[in-house]
Design an enzyme around this catalytic site. Sequence first.
Site, PDB file in Angstrom:
ATOM      1  CG  ASP A   1      -2.221   0.767   0.991  1.00  0.00           C
ATOM      2  OD1 ASP A   1      -3.284   0.128   0.914  1.00  0.00           O
ATOM      3  OD2 ASP A   1      -2.171   2.019   0.856  1.00  0.00           O
TER       4      ASP A   1
ATOM      5  CG  ASN B   1      -7.695  -3.898  -4.320  1.00  0.00           C
ATOM      6  OD1 ASN B   1      -8.895  -3.827  -4.590  1.00  0.00           O
ATOM      7  ND2 ASN B   1      -7.169  -3.326  -3.233  1.00  0.00           N
TER       8      ASN B   1
ATOM      9  CE1 TYR C   1     -12.650   4.239  -9.576  1.00  0.00           C
ATOM     10  CE2 TYR C   1     -14.477   3.348 -10.851  1.00  0.00           C
ATOM     11  CZ  TYR C   1     -13.610   3.259  -9.777  1.00  0.00           C
ATOM     12  OH  TYR C   1     -13.699   2.193  -8.896  1.00  0.00           O
TER      13      TYR C   1
ATOM     14  CE  LYS D   1     -11.262   0.879 -11.015  1.00  0.00           C
ATOM     15  NZ  LYS D   1     -10.216   0.110 -10.298  1.00  0.00           N
TER      16      LYS D   1
ATOM     17  CB  ILE E   1     -17.720  -2.340  -2.260  1.00  0.00           C
ATOM     18  CG1 ILE E   1     -17.870  -3.148  -3.561  1.00  0.00           C
ATOM     19  CG2 ILE E   1     -17.402  -3.240  -1.072  1.00  0.00           C
ATOM     20  CD1 ILE E   1     -18.998  -4.146  -3.595  1.00  0.00           C
TER      21      ILE E   1
ATOM     22  CB  THR F   1     -14.370   0.542   0.814  1.00  0.00           C
ATOM     23  OG1 THR F   1     -14.372   1.457  -0.303  1.00  0.00           O
ATOM     24  CG2 THR F   1     -14.754  -0.851   0.340  1.00  0.00           C
TER      25      THR F   1
END
Length: 251
Positions: A37, A90, A156, A160, A189, A191
């Site tokens: 990370d 990810n 984005y 993707k 999701i 997060t």
Amino acid sequence: MTLFDGKVAIVTGGGSGIGEAACHLYAREGAKVVVSDLNEKRGNEVAQAIQKMKGDAIFVRADVSKPDDCQAMVDATLEKYGRLDIAFNNAGIGGETNLTADYSIAGWQKVIAVNLSSVFYCMKYEIPAMLKTGGGAIVNMASILGQVGFENSPAYVAAKHGVVGLTKNAALEYSKQGIQINSVGPGFIRTPLISGLEQDEQVRNHLISLHPIGRLGESEEVAELVIWLSSEKASFVMGAYYPIDGGYLAR
Ligand code: NAI
């Protein structure tokens, strides 16, 4: 007997959200986990949490928008564990939201670098490492927005969609050499990535209404699919895009 005994997995963006959940599931299934990370504090905490549960994990800091960091991440993995079997590419950001004509050049470049170029950089160094030990599995993080558009998110959506195409291409090239390469496409999701959106009740309800299931997804739900795609159970799945979206794309 667990799914990944003796195997080594890298997770980028492993310090939070879906990546964090995947780190824990890889560890549960016996993998040695390289938690990577940009955020050192969060990444270290996830690696330590796995160690506390008697799992094997290290933290390696990498900014995946930088090719040298991606190479160093793979090198550190080989140095510590001697092999690389699994990679979950990810890490990602939401980035600027604006109409296409109003989108800043810097905002565009940032999102493409972190969400798309990073996947190329990671695979560029992960693939040769996997080939040394006869193959492996790569799961690239796309999104439902790798299949359809979303107003005010041109970078984005483009990034993707790019991840979905890049995944197909790499799978064509390496499936005969034992690397299964696929992408996943989550709906919204819960997060930190979307916590800003969720705070406004109207926006939250709108997002929920886009998912026929009537709720947003959880990180662990996505991680379960990622784990399956990383395993030999998915041995005939190549270059595929797997939505996991509460029905978002079914409309
Ligand atoms: P999150 O914000 O909880 O986690 C993302 C992690 O990536 C953070 O730990 C962050 O420090 C790290 N990161 C950001 N930029 C980085 C960089 N340049 N180098 C290395 N690490 C970096 O977000 P979440 O939701 O877990 O997102 C993970 C992936 O899932 C992203 O690629 C995102 O686009 C994708 N996704 C998320 C959805 C959602 O609704 N949350 C839906 C569909 C896809």
